[in-house]
Design a protein around this motif. Structure first.
Motif, PDB file in Angstrom:
ATOM      1  N   ALA A 198      25.999  38.783  68.834  1.00  0.00           N
ATOM      2  CA  ALA A 198      25.627  39.447  68.939  1.00  0.00           C
ATOM      3  C   ALA A 198      24.610  39.551  70.146  1.00  0.00           C
ATOM      4  CB  ALA A 198      26.065  41.116  69.010  1.00  0.00           C
ATOM      5  N   LEU A 199      23.333  39.660  69.069  1.00  0.00           N
ATOM      6  CA  LEU A 199      21.879  39.770  69.067  1.00  0.00           C
ATOM      7  C   LEU A 199      21.429  38.581  69.934  1.00  0.00           C
ATOM      8  CD1 LEU A 199      20.979  41.531  65.216  1.00  0.00           C
ATOM      9  CD2 LEU A 199      20.594  42.151  67.805  1.00  0.00           C
ATOM     10  N   VAL A 200      21.261  37.721  69.569  1.00  0.00           N
ATOM     11  CA  VAL A 200      21.386  36.163  69.646  1.00  0.00           C
ATOM     12  C   VAL A 200      21.682  36.116  70.820  1.00  0.00           C
ATOM     13  CG1 VAL A 200      21.523  33.481  69.785  1.00  0.00           C
ATOM     14  CG2 VAL A 200      21.290  34.539  67.849  1.00  0.00           C
ATOM     15  N   LEU A 201      22.922  36.380  71.464  1.00  0.00           N
ATOM     16  CA  LEU A 201      23.655  36.328  72.958  1.00  0.00           C
ATOM     17  C   LEU A 201      22.742  37.175  73.724  1.00  0.00           C
ATOM     18  CD1 LEU A 201      27.307  35.127  72.786  1.00  0.00           C
ATOM     19  CD2 LEU A 201      25.144  33.853  72.860  1.00  0.00           C
ATOM     20  N   ALA A 202      22.459  38.663  73.153  1.00  0.00           N
ATOM     21  CA  ALA A 202      22.369  39.229  74.137  1.00  0.00           C
ATOM     22  C   ALA A 202      20.908  38.915  74.374  1.00  0.00           C
ATOM     23  CB  ALA A 202      21.481  40.931  72.938  1.00  0.00           C
ATOM     24  N   TYR A 203      20.223  38.550  73.163  1.00  0.00           N
ATOM     25  CA  TYR A 203      18.571  38.178  73.673  1.00  0.00           C
ATOM     26  C   TYR A 203      18.471  37.161  74.346  1.00  0.00           C
ATOM     27  CZ  TYR A 203      13.404  35.056  73.021  1.00  0.00           C
ATOM     28  OH  TYR A 203      12.504  34.549  72.717  1.00  0.00           O
ATOM     29  N   VAL A 204      19.747  36.066  74.394  1.00  0.00           N
ATOM     30  CA  VAL A 204      19.250  34.964  75.510  1.00  0.00           C
ATOM     31  C   VAL A 204      19.708  35.714  76.659  1.00  0.00           C
ATOM     32  CG1 VAL A 204      19.928  32.933  75.942  1.00  0.00           C
ATOM     33  CG2 VAL A 204      20.314  32.977  73.850  1.00  0.00           C
ATOM     34  N   THR A 205      19.740  36.861  76.942  1.00  0.00           N
ATOM     35  CA  THR A 205      20.746  36.753  78.687  1.00  0.00           C
ATOM     36  C   THR A 205      19.897  38.290  78.584  1.00  0.00           C
ATOM     37  OG1 THR A 205      21.367  38.722  77.926  1.00  0.00           O
ATOM     38  CG2 THR A 205      23.041  36.887  78.482  1.00  0.00           C
ATOM     39  N   THR A 206      18.493  38.359  78.524  1.00  0.00           N
ATOM     40  CA  THR A 206      17.245  39.698  78.365  1.00  0.00           C
ATOM     41  C   THR A 206      16.282  38.578  78.273  1.00  0.00           C
ATOM     42  OG1 THR A 206      18.690  40.967  76.678  1.00  0.00           O
ATOM     43  CG2 THR A 206      16.051  41.455  77.298  1.00  0.00           C
ATOM     44  N   ARG A 207      15.885  37.609  77.532  1.00  0.00           N
ATOM     45  CA  ARG A 207      14.370  36.882  77.435  1.00  0.00           C
ATOM     46  C   ARG A 207      13.645  36.999  78.674  1.00  0.00           C
ATOM     47  NH1 ARG A 207      15.111  30.989  77.278  1.00  0.00           N
ATOM     48  NH2 ARG A 207      17.043  30.586  77.454  1.00  0.00           N
ATOM     49  N   VAL A 495      24.537  54.352  80.890  1.00  0.00           N
ATOM     50  CA  VAL A 495      25.070  53.643  79.742  1.00  0.00           C
ATOM     51  C   VAL A 495      25.581  53.159  79.915  1.00  0.00           C
ATOM     52  CG1 VAL A 495      26.263  56.372  79.688  1.00  0.00           C
ATOM     53  CG2 VAL A 495      26.031  54.824  77.639  1.00  0.00           C
ATOM     54  N   LEU A 496      26.843  53.303  80.810  1.00  0.00           N
ATOM     55  CA  LEU A 496      26.776  52.969  81.564  1.00  0.00           C
ATOM     56  C   LEU A 496      26.586  50.986  81.434  1.00  0.00           C
ATOM     57  CD1 LEU A 496      29.727  54.488  84.055  1.00  0.00           C
ATOM     58  CD2 LEU A 496      30.027  53.902  81.772  1.00  0.00           C
ATOM     59  N   ASP A 497      25.942  50.633  82.159  1.00  0.00           N
ATOM     60  CA  ASP A 497      25.140  49.897  82.328  1.00  0.00           C
ATOM     61  C   ASP A 497      24.447  49.028  80.803  1.00  0.00           C
ATOM     62  OD1 ASP A 497      24.747  49.410  85.089  1.00  0.00           O
ATOM     63  OD2 ASP A 497      22.774  50.092  85.220  1.00  0.00           O
ATOM     64  N   LEU A 498      24.939  48.907  80.142  1.00  0.00           N
ATOM     65  CA  LEU A 498      24.131  49.077  78.687  1.00  0.00           C
ATOM     66  C   LEU A 498      25.740  48.541  78.255  1.00  0.00           C
ATOM     67  CD1 LEU A 498      22.160  48.791  75.715  1.00  0.00           C
ATOM     68  CD2 LEU A 498      22.392  51.552  75.621  1.00  0.00           C
ATOM     69  N   ALA A 499      26.711  50.301  77.934  1.00  0.00           N
ATOM     70  CA  ALA A 499      27.841  49.165  77.958  1.00  0.00           C
ATOM     71  C   ALA A 499      28.056  47.336  78.516  1.00  0.00           C
ATOM     72  CB  ALA A 499      28.790  49.967  78.326  1.00  0.00           C
ATOM     73  N   ARG A 500      28.439  47.720  79.495  1.00  0.00           N
ATOM     74  CA  ARG A 500      28.133  46.207  80.537  1.00  0.00           C
ATOM     75  C   ARG A 500      27.922  45.217  78.997  1.00  0.00           C
ATOM     76  NH1 ARG A 500      27.779  49.427  84.873  1.00  0.00           N
ATOM     77  NH2 ARG A 500      29.373  50.604  86.176  1.00  0.00           N
ATOM     78  N   LYS A 501      26.208  45.484  79.348  1.00  0.00           N
ATOM     79  CA  LYS A 501      25.474  44.355  78.880  1.00  0.00           C
ATOM     80  C   LYS A 501      25.780  44.059  78.052  1.00  0.00           C
ATOM     81  CE  LYS A 501      21.673  41.529  80.211  1.00  0.00           C
ATOM     82  NZ  LYS A 501      22.025  40.979  81.420  1.00  0.00           N
ATOM     83  N   ALA A 502      26.308  44.931  76.433  1.00  0.00           N
ATOM     84  CA  ALA A 502      26.530  44.585  75.601  1.00  0.00           C
ATOM     85  C   ALA A 502      28.230  44.167  75.141  1.00  0.00           C
ATOM     86  CB  ALA A 502      26.851  46.255  74.529  1.00  0.00           C
TER      87      ALA A 502
END
Length: 521
Positions: A198-207, A495-502
């Motif tokens: 999850a951390l790696v995928l979230a980083y890839v979408t955030t970088r 908070v809803l944006d955060l839940a969707r992104k995760a």
């Protein structure tokens, strides 16, 4: 138990809310409507249905107000530190490590995981929010990326294993009739698999959204340098303090040296020179107080962590866990706020301190208030809250709608190890929809103990899989009406944006961990 109209309406409400979330729309109206119809169907009284709309939000507010209060106190403390310019000075030491947004993402994840592993995420979020979030934002990490790092590492990876305190493994193991140590060991492995993916995928979408370090980004995130915190008092960033010092010094010297004519030259020179000296003295005093609080605040929170460690591993002080730890963090933040306001505003500190607290409460309610009716709907599905929401008479049996629905569906699950494992995972995620990460553990544990032997799977492994579903869903990562609201509040993101992104990174991790559990254990 035979399912009634209330069960089916509640299930329909869940489906509608999930669909609306997928459509990226606000779910307050569906949640309120579903609460009304569910209560009306169960009691047969339309008046009770109307009253339950209010009762659901009131119950949710009572259950979540501790999170609101922590957000308010830490936000108030940050406001007082900003008035001193200490917020800028406080983050300087972390620049050595968090030099850019990419490094900041992983540093925040690591620190959050360590703290949350020992004390649960409740006290970890305020600590990270007060100390590391401003550093990360200034380094170029977007607030949503920082919030993802905190939520995945804390509420997800650390809490889903609960390896140190072992409350979650204990509940799962007791219901499954297996050893808590075995469940804890397997939950630790699975939590690391889910968390790392999850951390790696979230980083890839955030970088791609990470930018170069910028003070302007930090000031914009904090609301800008000119937000009033008292009658005529505005926060002064450290950069403003430094520039003011330079300006006053040059002004005093320049005016004194360029005076022309006996009278005017002497008067101008002396007057401006004295003003420059006074300005320098005032700025020096402010800078000294700013440096003092930049050191005091991190030391205070470090001492807080040390105190918790002593309570955990020694008998020197009482152990501080759960709500007690959160209360201690809030108390420390409040005391630091009082001191910061006193040294900044002197006689006016009584007024400005109250202003900081009000500003913090207003921020918390504006940011998180929309969550209350949503949480209220899911609370009505639990017997722990349904009676209070619908105003049932004392001693009356409260409905347990969510668990009744899950129990009714378990008979149709095929006897296959892969199917069983993913069914347990899905049941755990569904029971987490009420925003409580641990409430579904007795159910997933019981199902694991009953279904494991029929498929040749170890019940301890199934219990660990169910624990992953319960905690990652309801513990504060996938569900917006859980403690995820605290992370979103400190990061100042919806908070809803955060839940969707995760959602995608976490679900991908859960699928991979479940496959691993079936193949290896």
């Amino acid at each position: 138990m035979e399912l009634g109209a209330a069960h089916w309406i509640y299930l329909a409400g869940i489906v509608v809310i999930i669909v609306v979330m997928i459509m990226r729309k606000n779910i307050v109206v569906p949640a309120v409507a579903a609460t009304f119809f569910t209560a009306w169907a169960f009691t047969g009284n339309i008046v009770t249905g109307l009253q339950s709309i209010f009762g659901a939000s009131l119950t949710a507010a009572a259950e979540l107000f501790n999170i609101f209060l922590i957000i308010a106190l830490v936000t108030a403390l940050l406001g007082a530190l900003k008035a001193l310019g200490a917020d800028q000075r406080m983050i300087e030491p972390f620049r050595m490590v968090m030099r850019d947004g990419h490094t900041s993402y992983w540093v925040i994840a690591g620190v959050t995981y360590v703290i949350s592993l020992f004390f649960w995420p409740t006290p970890a979020v305020p600590l990270i929010g007060a100390i590391l979030l401003p550093v990360a934002i200034r380094a170029g990490l977007p607030p949503l990326g920082a919030a993802l790092s905190i939520a995945i590492a804390g509420q997800g990876m650390a809490l889903s294993s609960d390896y140190v305190m072992q409350v979650a493994p204990g509940l799962s193991a007791k219901a499954a009739g297996v050893s808590a140590g075995v469940v804890a060991d397997r939950a630790m492995v699975l939590s690391l698999v889910v968390g790392v993916i999850a951390l790696v995928l979230a980083y890839v979408t955030t970088r791609k959204t990470i930018t170069a370090p910028s003070l302007e980004r930090l000031l914009a995130w904090e609301g800008g340098p000119a937000v009033p915190v008292g009658a005529g008092v505005a926060p002064v960033p450290a950069a403003s303090v430094a520039s003011a010092s330079v300006a006053s010094t040059s002004g005093g010297t320049g005016s004194g040296g360029t005076g022309s004519g006996a009278g005017n030259g002497t008067g101008s020179g002396v007057g401006s020179g004295v003003g420059g000296v006074a300005g320098n003295a005032g700025n020096a005093a402010l800078a000294g107080r700013s440096r003092a609080f930049a050191i005091l605040v991190p030391l205070a929170f470090a001492a807080l962590v040390a105190y918790m460690l002593l309570g955990k591993f020694t008998d020197l002080v009482p152990e501080t866990i759960g709500g007690q730890a959160a209360a201690l963090v809030g108390g420390v933040a409040a005391v630091l706020l009082l001191f910061a306001a006193a040294v900044t505003d002197g006689k006016r500190s009584l007024e400005t301190c109250a202003d900081h607290v009000v500003d913090g409460l207003v921020f918390a309610v504006k940011a998180m208030g929309v969550v209350l009716p949503i949480a209220g709907f899911f609370f009505i599905g639990s017997e722990n809250f349904a009676g209070r929401i619908m105003g049932l008479a004392e001693g009356a049996k409260a409905p347990n709608l969510l668990f009744d629905l899950v129990n009714a569906a378990q008979g149709g699950i095929p006897k296959n190890s892969f199917v069983i494992a993913f069914a347990i995972l899905a049941i755990g995620m569904i029971t987490g929809l009420d925003g409580s990460g641990f409430a579904g553990l007795p159910l997933t544990g019981s199902l694991s103990g009953a279904l494991g032997p029929t498929t040749g799977m170890d019940p301890a492994t199934l219990a660990a899989v169910g624990q992953m579903g319960c905690v990652w869903s309801g513990g504060g990562v996938l569900i917006a009406w859980s403690s995820l609201i605290a992370v979103a509040g400190f990061a100042r993101v919806p908070v809803l944006d955060l839940a969707r992104k995760a959602f995608f990174p976490v679900v991908a991790g859960l699928v991979a961990a479940t496959l691993l559990a079936v193949i290896i254990f």
